[in-house]
Structures are given as C-alpha cells and as structure tokens.
Design a protein around this motif. Structure first.
Motif, short mmCIF file in Angstrom:
data_model
loop_
_atom_site.label_atom_id
_atom_site.label_comp_id
_atom_site.label_asym_id
_atom_site.label_seq_id
_atom_site.Cartn_x
_atom_site.Cartn_y
_atom_site.Cartn_z
N LYS A 93 37.51 35.33 55.36
CA LYS A 93 36.25 35.49 54.65
C LYS A 93 36.35 34.81 53.29
O LYS A 93 37.41 34.76 52.69
N ARG A 94 35.24 34.28 52.85
CA ARG A 94 35.23 33.67 51.54
C ARG A 94 35.38 34.75 50.48
O ARG A 94 34.67 35.76 50.49
N ALA A 95 36.33 34.56 49.58
CA ALA A 95 36.58 35.56 48.54
C ALA A 95 35.40 35.62 47.60
O ALA A 95 34.79 34.58 47.26
N PRO A 96 35.02 36.81 47.16
CA PRO A 96 33.89 36.91 46.22
C PRO A 96 34.26 36.33 44.86
O PRO A 96 35.43 36.29 44.48
N LEU A 97 33.28 35.86 44.16
CA LEU A 97 33.49 35.38 42.79
C LEU A 97 33.75 36.58 41.89
O LEU A 97 33.09 37.62 42.02
N SER A 98 34.69 36.46 40.97
CA SER A 98 34.99 37.57 40.06
C SER A 98 34.64 37.17 38.62
O SER A 98 34.75 36.01 38.23
N VAL A 99 34.21 38.17 37.86
CA VAL A 99 33.95 37.96 36.43
C VAL A 99 35.25 37.54 35.74
O VAL A 99 35.23 36.71 34.82
N GLU A 100 36.37 38.08 36.19
CA GLU A 100 37.68 37.73 35.65
C GLU A 100 37.93 36.22 35.75
O GLU A 100 38.40 35.58 34.81
N ARG A 101 37.55 35.62 36.91
CA ARG A 101 37.75 34.18 37.09
C ARG A 101 36.83 33.38 36.19
O ARG A 101 37.21 32.33 35.65
N VAL A 102 35.60 33.84 36.01
CA VAL A 102 34.66 33.14 35.13
C VAL A 102 35.16 33.17 33.69
O VAL A 102 35.05 32.18 32.96
N ARG A 103 35.73 34.30 33.28
CA ARG A 103 36.29 34.37 31.92
C ARG A 103 37.48 33.43 31.77
O ARG A 103 37.64 32.79 30.72
N GLY A 139 26.22 44.43 41.56
CA GLY A 139 25.66 45.62 40.97
C GLY A 139 25.23 45.37 39.54
O GLY A 139 25.57 44.33 38.95
N PRO A 140 24.51 46.32 38.94
CA PRO A 140 23.96 46.08 37.60
C PRO A 140 25.02 45.87 36.53
O PRO A 140 24.86 45.03 35.65
N ALA A 141 26.12 46.62 36.59
CA ALA A 141 27.16 46.48 35.57
C ALA A 141 27.90 45.16 35.72
O ALA A 141 28.23 44.51 34.73
N VAL A 142 28.19 44.76 36.96
CA VAL A 142 28.89 43.48 37.18
C VAL A 142 28.00 42.32 36.75
O VAL A 142 28.48 41.37 36.12
N ALA A 143 26.71 42.38 37.06
CA ALA A 143 25.79 41.32 36.61
C ALA A 143 25.76 41.23 35.09
O ALA A 143 25.75 40.13 34.52
N ASP A 174 27.49 38.41 30.14
CA ASP A 174 28.23 38.42 28.87
C ASP A 174 29.25 37.28 28.83
O ASP A 174 29.43 36.63 27.80
N ALA A 175 29.93 37.05 29.98
CA ALA A 175 30.93 35.98 30.03
C ALA A 175 30.28 34.61 29.83
O ALA A 175 30.84 33.74 29.15
N LEU A 176 29.09 34.41 30.39
CA LEU A 176 28.39 33.13 30.22
C LEU A 176 27.93 32.95 28.77
O LEU A 176 28.01 31.84 28.22
N LEU A 177 27.48 34.03 28.15
CA LEU A 177 27.06 33.95 26.75
C LEU A 177 28.25 33.62 25.85
O LEU A 177 28.11 32.90 24.85
N GLU A 178 29.44 34.12 26.20
CA GLU A 178 30.64 33.81 25.41
C GLU A 178 30.96 32.32 25.50
O GLU A 178 31.41 31.72 24.51
N ILE A 179 30.76 31.73 26.67
CA ILE A 179 31.02 30.29 26.81
C ILE A 179 30.07 29.49 25.91
O ILE A 179 30.48 28.54 25.24
N ARG A 180 28.81 29.89 25.88
CA ARG A 180 27.86 29.22 24.98
C ARG A 180 28.23 29.43 23.52
O ARG A 180 28.18 28.49 22.71
N ALA A 181 28.64 30.66 23.18
CA ALA A 181 29.03 30.93 21.80
C ALA A 181 30.27 30.14 21.41
O ALA A 181 30.48 29.86 20.22
N GLY A 182 31.09 29.78 22.41
CA GLY A 182 32.29 28.99 22.14
C GLY A 182 32.02 27.51 21.99
O GLY A 182 32.97 26.72 21.89
#
Length: 599
Positions: A58-68, A93-97, A102-110
């Motif tokens: 199965k294709r592994a799900p994308l993780s917030v950890e990997r995006v960070r 889910g709502p918390a993961v979204a 937040d991780a995407l906003l950090e990339i922009r802030a960087g």
C-alpha cells in the motif's frame, strides 16, 4: 553496529555520486513538488523490514513529520524558489490538517514561496490547506466548495424494535452520547449542544484561515462559505483562488513569475496572454519555455539529501514516541480495525521506562477510547513511566474518553485547537434478544444456581435490582475517572466534575478549562519535552518505541461487519460493534465517532 558501519562505508564510497545527485536535485529558481493525494497522518509510519507473507504494497500515507523535514531542507537551500503543492484529495482529521497547514506556513515564513495547484478543485479541507499558499490555482471545469461542516446522526431504535432486539444503555454523564443511537430516534439536546460547539469552533477556524490566507476580512470569507459551491471561473472572480490552468500551463506560469496571488488582481491563464516582458505563449518567456524542467518531486529531493547523511554507529539517546491509535482494547482478537491493544501498549511503555536511551516520551493519542479496564491499565503504566521520565501527551484528531484517560497521567498535555477531547464519562450497553428469538420460534428455558447466574444472558432484559447493580458499578468507574483526571490536572475532584458529564470539547475549549495545557501539534509537544529534559535534549531526535518481544498479530476479521455498517452511514454503530467484538463483557470509556468527521 556492524550493519551501520557497512552502510556508512558504502555511502562514503558513493559520496561523489551522492554529491552530484544533490547538486542536480533542485534547479535554481525551480520548485519542489509535494503530492498530496489520500491519507495524511502526524507521524511517519515505520518501515516493514521483514514481510512474513506476500501482499500488495500500500502507498504509505503522507506525514506532517515528512513535510516538516522537507521544509527544513528547503529553507536552508538557496536554489529552489519554493514549494509547489499538488493536491488531488486530502483524508485527514481536523488536528492533522491544522498541523500540516502550520508546517506550510512555516515554510513561507522561512522565505520560500508556496503555491497550491488543485487539479480536481477544492473541498473544505483542501481549500483550508491551500489557503496557506501564496497563490492557488485550480484545474479548469472544477468546483471550489468550502461548504463548512455538518454532522448527521443515524438512529436505529425503530430498526432494532422491528427485528425484536431491545437495547439497554447505561451512561454516566448527561453528555455521554455513545449509546443514544440505539435508544433514540433523534439527537438529544445535550448532544446537539456539544456538537454545535465543536462545529462553531471548526467554522471559526476555517473562516479565520481563509481570511488570513486570501487577505480578506472575515465577513467576506464567511460569505464565501455560505454561498459555495462555485465554478472555477467564479472562484477566481471572487478572489477565492487566483487562477485556472491546466497542469502543463502551470510550470510556465511559475517560471515566468506571472502567477497572480491574493495581493494581485486574479486572472485566468490564457495561452495567448502577454507576459510582463512582452513575450506570448502560455505566460512564459521563450527561453523559459525551452529550458529544462524546473520542477522536481519531493521524493527525489529528500532522497538526494538523505543519501548524504551517515547512519549513527553507536546507539544514541532518543525521545520516545508511543502511539495510542484507534479504539482501546485489552487484546486485539481480530485485525481489520484500528485498535490500541493494551497488551502491546503496556509492553511498549515498560520498554521505554527501562531503556536508558529513552530520555523522555511523547504519548501520541488518536483514539476515541474503548475498554475502561484496558484504559486504566495503560494509564497505570503511563503513571509509572512519568515517575522516572518526563512524559508529554500529544492529542491528535480525537483523544476523548479513554483516550483522554490514558493521557491524564502525562506531565503536560498538548492539543490542536481542532482536537476533539474530554468526554469524561462511562457507558455500558447490552442487547436483549428475547423478542427476536420468539419471532424465530426459539424458546429459552433456564436452570440456574445463584439468583443472578444468568445476569449476562442476552435472552432477557435486566430487572430493577440488576439494573441497580450495573448503575452502581458505573458510578464507581465514573468516580475513578474523575479521580484520575483530578490527580493528573492537580485539581480537586469538585472542580473536574462540572467539566466531565461525558462532554466533549475542542482543544481550544479544553485548554480554556484547564484540561489541556497548551495548543499545538507534535512539534509543540516535542519542544515541551525538550524543555523538560534540558539543554542536552536539543539535538536528540524522536523515535517510535515498540515492545522488543514478539507479539503475534491477531488473525484477520472474518466478517467485516463494522465496515459494512460504515458504508451505509452507521459509523457510530460500526464503532460500537467493533468495541463489542473486542471488549466483550467490559465497560467502555468511548466517544461516539458520529462527530469524529465534522464535514
């Protein structure tokens, strides 16, 4: 150690090739492309090192950890201009979204540009994530539908009555709703109140995110939600998105720098549009149109970066992560549902406590609860761990009832504002099959020794004395739950009881009431744990902890009844059936999954 040395030796031999690979991993001025299509989780799933039987991967799900991780490399790398999100679908889910946004906003802030391309259009969650980007482009002939959130309850009292099944539900707490689908035809006032509060919070977060990301006032964002859905061109005209383009047009727009943003007048990308320098043909200068590909996949980019890293030879200290994911059960009898088995969790908690390499632990909870007995035993092991090492509970999408019970022993609790938590209460349900058996022509005759020897028989309902016994037992479990929370929150029971009653809260509401210490995701929990340990923890990385001894996996569930119930819209009942299979005869601390997906 020998394996690590051999791996490092091979990487050193291939270092010139790896360096060359990294040099071409990201073209200067280009974009790294992150594909989001399917399930998104907080933490990277562990790799399966040994497969005992063949089965399709199965294709592994994308993780917030990997995006960070991707964001950290991007912000240090001057070559790529930014990140291109290609979002086809999002199951989170709502918390993961919220953590992913937040991780995407950090990339922009960087200092890196972030552009979102939505080839299939946008639903509520997709647009919530895309609002973190500087510019949003959708595919032609698609719909943009930030519709908000809704909860539908399925109530089966009359269906059970027609087949001759009589449910008996016992609940402690006026908001403890897990059994009401069995005995009511409509939503109770208490359930409507708490679900309404959750929806209010989610809608407020969505409105704020759209207003911030699209640089409009909240009234405009609220009007977009109420008037949705929109066609792609309508969404551009209203400023919800910036442009409409086919995928082959998108790269030209990025390279030419002609892509509009929320601060510029939106327009449609036309193949004959004039560029700023006067060139025509897709919005890109002729030189750019004939240049090499300016887009590289995130997998290729991260793979090239990881090839330059050496594997640690000596065992290093770690920050342990223990996952409490799924319904809590004493033992998983069958696979086929996401379950947090007491057997495995207790073994993992003991391993973390005894292993000197584990400096502290993050308890990552994504569970609606389950068995009261299993929850108490897991809580006991968390308490023992917290006596010798710092423990931070990170509440993900749902950490309610038994999920909150196990987290209460942590030194600190972190939750996203959108997390569903609380539900401090207890529920018990049984089914009397007497009328059904009578219809089928089955009669029951009993010989017993002991007034209540057939107390758990499904052939009859409980009498008044037996109901009093069950109520007394639930009172004791509820009182124990209150004491557990009071002790963990370092407050008197009298202050906790008004917050209990089985009521669920958003993470923001729970923090305001002192049930949660701080708001944030896994990174916030990690920061808090490092603060507890001290300066030496700054360089220590997290690692998932699992019991070292082998515990054989349970067999597959032969009849996927819960799955069938979910397909016909009875998700709450499906959860109760799954718990009934794995928690036979046990009282449960469970939050009904009915409001788990507020879409």
């Amino acid at each position: 150690m020998i394996a690590a040395l051999l791996v490092n030796l091979l990487r050193l031999l291939l270092l010139p090739v790896s360096a060359l690979r990294w040099a071409f991993a990201a073209p200067r001025g280009g974009y790294v492309v992150l594909e989001i299509d399917g399930r998104v989780v907080d933490l990277q799933p562990p790799r399966v090192r040994l497969a005992l039987s063949w089965r399709p991967r199965k294709r592994a799900p994308l993780s917030v950890e990997r995006v960070r991780e991707l964001g950290k490399h991007l912000m240090k790398d001057p070559r790529p201009a930014g990140l291109l999100l290609r979002i086809r679908s999002v199951h989170a889910g709502p918390a993961v979204a919220a953590s992913l946004r937040d991780a995407l906003l950090e990339i922009r802030a960087g200092g890196k540009d972030v552009v979102a391309y939505l080839p299939m259009g946008a639903d509520t969650t997709t647009l919530l994530l895309a609002s973190a980007a500087r510019a949003i482009v959708v595919g032609p002939e698609t719909m943009v539908s930030p519709l908000g959130f809704a909860v539908e309850g399925r109530y089966v009292r009359r269906a059970l009555e027609q087949v001759g099944v009589e449910p008996e539900v016992f609940a402690k707490g006026m908001y403890k709703n897990a059994g009401e689908v069995l005995v009511r035809d409509t939503m109770s006032a208490a359930q409507r109140e708490q679900v309404g509060a959750l929806l209010d919070g989610r809608l407020g977060d969505l409105t704020a995110a759209l207003a911030q990301g699209r640089r409009v006032d909240r009234e405009t964002a609220a009007r977009w939600i109420d008037e949705a859905p929109f066609g792609a061109e309508q969404a551009v005209a209203r400023g919800i998105v910036d442009a409409v383009a086919y995928e082959d047009e998108l790269e030209h727009m990025l390279v030419a720098g002609s892509l509009p943003s929320a601060t510029a007048a939106p327009r449609r990308a036309e193949s004959g549009a004039q560029d700023a320098d006067g060139a025509s043909g897709g919005g890109a200068p002729a030189a750019a149109r004939h240049s090499k590909n300016r887009l590289v996949s995130a997998d290729r980019y991260l793979g090239a970066r990881r090839a330059l890293s050496l594997t640690p030879v000596w065992p290093r200290p770690v920050l342990g992560v223990i996952e409490v994911h799924g319904a809590i059960v004493s033992r998983a009898h069958f696979r086929g549902a996401s379950l947090a088995s007491e057997e495995r969790l207790v073994a993992s908690l003991r391993a973390a406590r005894q292993n000197p390499r584990v400096q502290g632990v993050i308890l990552h909870v994504d569970s609606p609860g389950g068995s009261a007995l299993a929850s108490d035993r897991i809580h006991h092991e968390v308490t023992r761990l917290a006596e010798v090492k710092p423990v931070v509970a990170c509440l993900s999408n749902v950490a309610a009832s038994g999920g909150y019970y196990v987290a209460a022993a942590a030194h600190a609790i972190v939750a996203q504002p959108q997390t569903i938590t609380g539900s401090i209460g207890v529920v018990s349900a049984r089914f009397a099959l007497g009328p059904l058996l009578e219809r089928l022509g089955v009669s029951t005759d009993v010989v017993k020794r002991g007034a209540r020897a057939d107390l758990f028989s499904p052939s009859r309902k409980l009498d008044a004395g037996e109901r009093a016994v069950v109520e007394r037992e639930l009172d004791a479990i509820y009182a124990a739950f209150l004491r557990v929370v009071a002790r963990g929150r370092r407050r008197p029971v009298e202050e906790i009881e008004p917050l209990a009653q089985g009521r669920v809260y958003s993470g923001a509401e729970a923090q305001a009431r002192g049930l949660v210490d701080m708001l944030g995701g896994f990174e916030r929990a990690l920061h808090e744990l490092r603060q507890m340990i001290g300066p030496k923890a700054a360089a220590i990385e997290p690692a998932i902890v699992r019991a070292s001894r082998y515990i054989p996996p349970p067999p597959l569930l032969p009849a996927p009844v819960p799955t069938l119930l979910e397909l016909v819209g009875l998700r709450g009942l499906a959860q109760e059936v799954a718990l009934a299979i794995h928690c036979e005869g046990e009282r449960v601390l469970a939050y009904c999954a009915e409001a788990d997906d507020l879409d």
